[in-house]
Design a protein around this motif. Structure first.
Motif, PDB file in Angstrom:
ATOM      1  N   VAL A  66      31.780 -32.280  47.790  1.00 42.61           N
ATOM      2  CA  VAL A  66      31.329 -32.025  46.632  1.00 42.61           C
ATOM      3  C   VAL A  66      31.523 -30.544  46.161  1.00 42.61           C
ATOM      4  N   ARG A  67      31.402 -29.762  47.093  1.00 46.86           N
ATOM      5  CA  ARG A  67      31.579 -28.468  47.215  1.00 46.86           C
ATOM      6  C   ARG A  67      33.229 -27.974  46.827  1.00 46.86           C
ATOM      7  N   ALA A  68      34.030 -29.158  46.949  1.00 49.99           N
ATOM      8  CA  ALA A  68      35.452 -29.180  46.580  1.00 49.99           C
ATOM      9  C   ALA A  68      35.841 -30.050  45.299  1.00 49.99           C
ATOM     10  N   ARG A  69      34.562 -29.937  44.528  1.00 52.52           N
ATOM     11  CA  ARG A  69      34.662 -30.581  43.066  1.00 52.52           C
ATOM     12  C   ARG A  69      34.535 -32.029  43.019  1.00 52.52           C
TER      13      ARG A  69
ATOM     14  N   GLU B  68      27.524 -43.705  47.850  1.00 52.25           N
ATOM     15  CA  GLU B  68      28.874 -44.106  47.675  1.00 52.25           C
ATOM     16  C   GLU B  68      29.879 -43.757  48.766  1.00 52.25           C
ATOM     17  N   PHE B  69      29.703 -42.478  49.261  1.00 52.03           N
ATOM     18  CA  PHE B  69      30.391 -42.167  50.224  1.00 52.03           C
ATOM     19  C   PHE B  69      30.347 -42.943  51.595  1.00 52.03           C
ATOM     20  N   LEU B  70      28.929 -43.265  51.967  1.00 46.80           N
ATOM     21  CA  LEU B  70      28.716 -44.074  53.159  1.00 46.80           C
ATOM     22  C   LEU B  70      29.069 -45.290  52.970  1.00 46.80           C
TER      23      LEU B  70
ATOM     24  N   ILE C  89      22.612 -29.784  46.218  1.00 49.23           N
ATOM     25  CA  ILE C  89      23.915 -30.240  46.081  1.00 49.23           C
ATOM     26  C   ILE C  89      23.948 -31.166  45.284  1.00 49.23           C
ATOM     27  N   GLU C  90      22.581 -32.123  44.898  1.00 46.82           N
ATOM     28  CA  GLU C  90      22.823 -33.055  43.712  1.00 46.82           C
ATOM     29  C   GLU C  90      22.903 -32.203  42.424  1.00 46.82           C
TER      30      GLU C  90
ATOM     31  N   VAL D 111      26.647 -31.090  38.127  1.00 47.50           N
ATOM     32  CA  VAL D 111      27.606 -30.000  37.411  1.00 47.50           C
ATOM     33  C   VAL D 111      29.260 -30.433  37.304  1.00 47.50           C
ATOM     34  N   ASN D 112      29.704 -30.897  38.710  1.00 45.92           N
ATOM     35  CA  ASN D 112      31.152 -31.211  38.803  1.00 45.92           C
ATOM     36  C   ASN D 112      31.531 -32.470  37.778  1.00 45.92           C
TER      37      ASN D 112
END
Length: 368
Positions: free
Chosen positions: A127-130, A137-139, A218-219, A224-225
């Motif tokens: 997420v911090r990489a956009r 979803e990832f899990l 982080i959410e 924002v992304n």
């Protein structure tokens, strides 16, 4: 020719920021003992991106992998290259890197961390990489075998097979991240023992490691992304704007952040994966510094998920973030007003530096 080159290649979120902070803060001390850190932290990051031919690399930067390797070859002692992005290189890229260094000995250092902490860290870094995918979803993607990038780029087993197989077994090193609660010095001493840095040689009072964001923070960044569209693409524009002004200046600074992690309903699944990983590493011929038991998850406590952050709470966090952003902008304005001459001088120096670099490229090109 360098006597030994130590390649610390990752994995991400295994204390690499802390280790690198210690290394670069003590660069001069290490050079006095015959250990070189070539370039700078930024230079090594640029060289990593060049080696991997990453789509987000800046082709105009000064530091390429070949330039970094040349610096390493010219040093008569030991060399440390440390960048957690190196572990994601392909087998062909890793082979090119090892060959280019031309040292008497090449050592590969990989750091492993338990999966219970690694899964949330990987998702947060994405997420911090956009990225804009939800934690669930990832899990689910990992469970269903649709996320090979996680295993390839963030686990010790895959990195060792790509990089470690290129050097003799006695030059492959697996460092395990200590269990939760251990002081950071434990990880440093494990790393330092491999590269031959004596206790007391380095000052350990360095900036803290890269802190994690809380569930709401982080959410908010994830949403924002999703709204950014084509603005601030990876990698440099996003770092210069979103990381600098939102993540680093505001979101990381918020107090009372709620931690998040994997739900206990997935505990058995994670534990089974951990046992399989430990067995594979036990069977792989390498030097283990620490204990493979460190890779077995401990303290499986309940944790919230960013997906479940209440919209009302998220709205409050968003408003507070805007207020903090205004304060950050005001601080930047005050600095600019107080030091206009210094800012102008820096801009002139930066422009002159750019001209000099372009002239050097022309001279080298014409001299071939």
């Amino acid at each position: 020719m360098a006597r030994r080159v130590y390649l610390h290649i990752g994995a991400p979120k295994t204390g690499s920021t802390y280790v690198q902070n210690v290394l670069w803060s003590n660069r001069d001390r290490l050079a006095q003992t015959g250990i070189l850190l070539p370039g700078s932290a930024v230079a090594q990051d640029q060289a990593m991106a060049d080696l991997r031919a990453a789509p987000w690399r800046d082709p105009e930067v000064y530091w390429t992998w070949d330039r970094l390797a040349e610096k390493a070859r010219q040093w008569p002692g030991d060399v440390i290259i440390s960048n957690e992005g190196l572990g994601a290189a392909t087998g062909e890229q890793a082979a090119r890197a090892v060959t280019s260094l031309g040292a008497g000995e090449i050592h590969v250092i990989v750091v492993g961390r338990d999966l219970w902490r690694t899964f949330p860290s990987f998702w947060q870094q994405s997420v911090r990489a956009r990225s804009g995918w939800r934690f669930e979803e990832f899990l689910r993607a990992v469970e269903e075998g649709r996320c090979e990038v996680f295993w390839e780029n963030h686990t010790a087993v895959r990195m060792l097979r790509r990089w470690g197989d290129l050097v003799p077994a006695q030059r492959r090193h697996l460092v395990t991240v200590p269990a939760p609660g251990a002081p950071p010095e434990v990880l440093w001493h494990r790393f330092a023992g491999i590269v031959g840095i004596d206790d007391g040689r380095c000052e350990l009072t360095v900036p803290a490691a890269n802190p994690s964001l809380g569930a709401a923070e982080i959410e908010l960044l994830r949403r924002v992304n999703r709204k950014l569209g084509d603005r601030y693409p990876l990698r440099t524009p996003y770092r210069r704007v979103v990381h600098r002004h939102l993540v680093d200046a505001v979101l990381k600074q918020r107090a009372g952040q709620q931690r998040f992690g994997i739900g206990l309903d997935r505990a058995d699944w994670v534990l089974d994966l951990a046992e399989a990983q430990i067995k594979e590493l036990r069977d792989y011929p390498c030097q283990i510094v620490g204990d493979l038991d460190d890779l077995r998850p401990a303290k499986l406590t309940p944790a919230g998920t960013p997906d479940a952050v209440d919209d009302d709470h998220l709205l409050d966090v968003a408003i507070e973030t805007i207020v903090d952003l205004l304060g950050h902008a005001h601080t930047l304005d005050e600095r600019a007003e107080q030091q206009p001459d210094d800012v102008l001088t820096r801009l002139k120096n930066r422009a002159a530096g750019g001209v000099k670099r372009r002239l050097r490229r022309v001279i080298r090109r014409d001299g071939r």
